[in-house]
Write a protein that holds these residues in place. Sequence first.
Motif, PDB file in Angstrom:
ATOM      1  N   PRO A 249       0.827  -1.223   0.000  1.00  0.00           N
ATOM      2  CA  PRO A 249       0.000   0.000   0.000  1.00  0.00           C
ATOM      3  C   PRO A 249       0.859   1.270   0.000  1.00  0.00           C
ATOM      4  N   ARG A 250       2.169   1.145   0.354  1.00  0.00           N
ATOM      5  CA  ARG A 250       3.068   2.310   0.405  1.00  0.00           C
ATOM      6  C   ARG A 250       3.579   2.720  -0.980  1.00  0.00           C
ATOM      7  N   PHE A 251       3.441   1.844  -1.981  1.00  0.00           N
ATOM      8  CA  PHE A 251       4.023   2.111  -3.302  1.00  0.00           C
ATOM      9  C   PHE A 251       3.277   3.226  -4.045  1.00  0.00           C
ATOM     10  N   VAL A 252       4.000   3.824  -5.010  1.00  0.00           N
ATOM     11  CA  VAL A 252       3.379   4.747  -5.956  1.00  0.00           C
ATOM     12  C   VAL A 252       2.270   3.977  -6.683  1.00  0.00           C
ATOM     13  N   SER A 253       1.153   4.634  -6.898  1.00  0.00           N
ATOM     14  CA  SER A 253      -0.010   3.997  -7.512  1.00  0.00           C
ATOM     15  C   SER A 253       0.360   3.252  -8.808  1.00  0.00           C
ATOM     16  N   GLY A 254      -0.080   1.991  -8.907  1.00  0.00           N
ATOM     17  CA  GLY A 254       0.130   1.207 -10.129  1.00  0.00           C
ATOM     18  C   GLY A 254       1.416   0.396 -10.181  1.00  0.00           C
ATOM     19  N   VAL A 255       2.406   0.764  -9.383  1.00  0.00           N
ATOM     20  CA  VAL A 255       3.718   0.100  -9.454  1.00  0.00           C
ATOM     21  C   VAL A 255       3.704  -1.255  -8.732  1.00  0.00           C
ATOM     22  N   TYR A 256       4.284  -2.260  -9.402  1.00  0.00           N
ATOM     23  CA  TYR A 256       4.478  -3.590  -8.803  1.00  0.00           C
ATOM     24  C   TYR A 256       5.972  -3.864  -8.705  1.00  0.00           C
ATOM     25  N   SER A 257       6.370  -4.581  -7.637  1.00  0.00           N
ATOM     26  CA  SER A 257       7.791  -4.818  -7.417  1.00  0.00           C
ATOM     27  C   SER A 257       8.035  -6.239  -6.919  1.00  0.00           C
ATOM     28  N   THR A 258       9.311  -6.544  -6.733  1.00  0.00           N
ATOM     29  CA  THR A 258       9.723  -7.830  -6.182  1.00  0.00           C
ATOM     30  C   THR A 258       9.414  -7.847  -4.677  1.00  0.00           C
ATOM     31  N   LEU A 259       9.401  -9.033  -4.076  1.00  0.00           N
ATOM     32  CA  LEU A 259       9.140  -9.135  -2.635  1.00  0.00           C
ATOM     33  C   LEU A 259      10.400  -8.776  -1.855  1.00  0.00           C
ATOM     34  N   ALA A 260      10.209  -8.157  -0.692  1.00  0.00           N
ATOM     35  CA  ALA A 260      11.353  -7.760   0.138  1.00  0.00           C
ATOM     36  C   ALA A 260      10.969  -7.872   1.601  1.00  0.00           C
ATOM     37  N   GLY A 261      11.982  -7.972   2.460  1.00  0.00           N
ATOM     38  CA  GLY A 261      11.693  -8.012   3.891  1.00  0.00           C
ATOM     39  C   GLY A 261      12.963  -8.072   4.725  1.00  0.00           C
ATOM     40  N   PHE A 262      12.853  -7.612   5.959  1.00  0.00           N
ATOM     41  CA  PHE A 262      14.007  -7.546   6.859  1.00  0.00           C
ATOM     42  C   PHE A 262      14.371  -8.914   7.418  1.00  0.00           C
ATOM     43  N   ALA A 263      15.679  -9.166   7.537  1.00  0.00           N
ATOM     44  CA  ALA A 263      16.151 -10.398   8.167  1.00  0.00           C
ATOM     45  C   ALA A 263      15.884 -10.332   9.662  1.00  0.00           C
ATOM     46  N   GLU A 264      15.572 -11.491  10.240  1.00  0.00           N
ATOM     47  CA  GLU A 264      15.374 -11.590  11.678  1.00  0.00           C
ATOM     48  C   GLU A 264      16.586 -12.253  12.310  1.00  0.00           C
ATOM     49  N   PRO A 265      16.812 -11.996  13.605  1.00  0.00           N
ATOM     50  CA  PRO A 265      17.912 -12.681  14.285  1.00  0.00           C
ATOM     51  C   PRO A 265      17.755 -14.194  14.127  1.00  0.00           C
ATOM     52  N   GLY A 266      18.866 -14.863  13.920  1.00  0.00           N
ATOM     53  CA  GLY A 266      18.842 -16.324  13.878  1.00  0.00           C
ATOM     54  C   GLY A 266      18.667 -16.929  12.504  1.00  0.00           C
ATOM     55  N   GLU A 267      18.445 -16.101  11.469  1.00  0.00           N
ATOM     56  CA  GLU A 267      18.239 -16.704  10.151  1.00  0.00           C
ATOM     57  C   GLU A 267      19.307 -16.270   9.149  1.00  0.00           C
ATOM     58  N   SER A 268      19.544 -17.132   8.152  1.00  0.00           N
ATOM     59  CA  SER A 268      20.424 -16.780   7.039  1.00  0.00           C
ATOM     60  C   SER A 268      19.613 -15.921   6.066  1.00  0.00           C
ATOM     61  N   ALA A 269      20.309 -15.301   5.107  1.00  0.00           N
ATOM     62  CA  ALA A 269      19.593 -14.510   4.099  1.00  0.00           C
ATOM     63  C   ALA A 269      18.632 -15.413   3.317  1.00  0.00           C
ATOM     64  N   GLU A 270      19.052 -16.667   3.050  1.00  0.00           N
ATOM     65  CA  GLU A 270      18.185 -17.606   2.313  1.00  0.00           C
ATOM     66  C   GLU A 270      16.973 -18.005   3.157  1.00  0.00           C
ATOM     67  N   ASP A 271      17.160 -18.206   4.461  1.00  0.00           N
ATOM     68  CA  ASP A 271      16.016 -18.465   5.354  1.00  0.00           C
ATOM     69  C   ASP A 271      15.040 -17.295   5.276  1.00  0.00           C
ATOM     70  N   CYS A 272      15.594 -16.106   5.265  1.00  0.00           N
ATOM     71  CA  CYS A 272      14.774 -14.885   5.222  1.00  0.00           C
ATOM     72  C   CYS A 272      13.959 -14.849   3.933  1.00  0.00           C
ATOM     73  N   VAL A 273      14.582 -15.228   2.803  1.00  0.00           N
ATOM     74  CA  VAL A 273      13.857 -15.280   1.526  1.00  0.00           C
ATOM     75  C   VAL A 273      12.666 -16.223   1.653  1.00  0.00           C
ATOM     76  N   ARG A 274      12.912 -17.440   2.150  1.00  0.00           N
ATOM     77  CA  ARG A 274      11.829 -18.436   2.241  1.00  0.00           C
ATOM     78  C   ARG A 274      10.722 -17.965   3.183  1.00  0.00           C
ATOM     79  N   ARG A 275      11.109 -17.409   4.355  1.00  0.00           N
ATOM     80  CA  ARG A 275      10.106 -16.973   5.339  1.00  0.00           C
ATOM     81  C   ARG A 275       9.267 -15.809   4.811  1.00  0.00           C
ATOM     82  N   GLU A 276       9.946 -14.784   4.272  1.00  0.00           N
ATOM     83  CA  GLU A 276       9.215 -13.603   3.791  1.00  0.00           C
ATOM     84  C   GLU A 276       8.288 -13.955   2.629  1.00  0.00           C
ATOM     85  N   VAL A 277       8.773 -14.821   1.711  1.00  0.00           N
ATOM     86  CA  VAL A 277       7.939 -15.205   0.570  1.00  0.00           C
ATOM     87  C   VAL A 277       6.699 -15.944   1.075  1.00  0.00           C
TER      88      VAL A 277
END
Length: 288
Positions: free
Chosen positions: A169-197
């Motif tokens: 809802p924060r994006f400029v109207s009409g724009v679509y993007s890739t998924l993103a999210g902050f890493a949490e303590p205890g996870e690898s970047a790849e874990d973060c990808v799987r969890r956020e997705v």
Amino acid sequence: MTRPKRWTTAVLDVQAPGGWAVVQSNQGFLKDSNGVLFPREWLKRQDLPLMHEHGIGHFDGEPVYVQTLRDSPELNLALDLEGTQWQTLRQFMLADDADVFQMLGYAAQISTWAREHRFCGSCGQPAQQVPGERAMYCPHCDLRAYPRISPSMIVLITRGDEVLLARSPRFVSGVYSTLAGFAEPGESAEDCVRREVMEEVQVTVKNIQYKGSQCWPFPHSMMLGFHAEYDSGEIVPQADEIEDAQWFSIHDLPPLPASRSIARHLIDLYLAQRSGSVEPVLPGQADG
Ligand SMILES: NC(=O)c1ccc[n+]([C@@H]2O[C@H](COP(=O)([O-])OP(=O)(O)OC[C@H]3O[C@@H](n4cnc5c(N)ncnc54)[C@H](O)[C@@H]3O)[C@@H](O)[C@H]2O)c1
Ligand SMILES: [Mg+2]
Ligand SMILES: [Zn+2]
């Protein structure tokens, strides 16, 4: 061919006279027809409501400081400085040259961190700048606070000629993007990808591949960029976070994020790979 870097970071002594400064307030950075660098001695005579100053590096070999102003009604005084105006960091990203944006992105991160670390987080006493080191120091508990960087993953999920893109809802109207999210303590970047997705669209992914990184100074993210292949599941957008998520054909894409973003880079990279054209290079990734 590598071009000499115009902007390099350094810890400069705030007691030293002279040099240049960028001026930041809650309205952005001050600029005039000459740009964003103002002579420091001249700024001192303007009597601005200064909160703090840090020496941040060199632009074209010249020393640069960031001056952060307090939020106050006096701030409009700065607008009385002839021919100046405030411009947000996002506007600089979209409009100005990459070297200036790099300098201001760094200035913004140092300024935000310094503002949020004026007091020791452990004992609450005032913290001070450490000469020659980018740290806020508490003499009472010998604690150093370093600039804050928040690792975040960003991923383009693909299924042959289709890519999974979403809208916050924060994006400029009409724009679509890739998924993103902050890493949490205890996870690898790849874990973060799987969890956020899973959290954001409820699909599983496979063949996660690292593609590069980008400093994202809004306010202090370090984007770790990935490509992943779709594995299983139907898209279910996360309530509140994801307004809409869809599979788009690479031949019929919606409005995409700004060209300097790693989000856009991940998409452009995949399009280049599918069509066999030259792969784009993200600024900061090339050797040398
Ligand atoms: N450069 C790019 O191309 C690009 C594209 C998309 C997103 N981003 C950035 O990626 C970052 C993460 O994306 P998002 O907003 O979807 O994250 P996200 O999906 O994790 O959701 C945001 C939520 O995370 C929490 N949060 C905020 N700051 C945090 C922190 N430092 N550590 C842990 N949790 C935090 C808050 O609850 C916030 O509402 C943001 O900074 C965003 O601006 C960059
Ligand atoms: Mg997110
Ligand atoms: Zn302390």
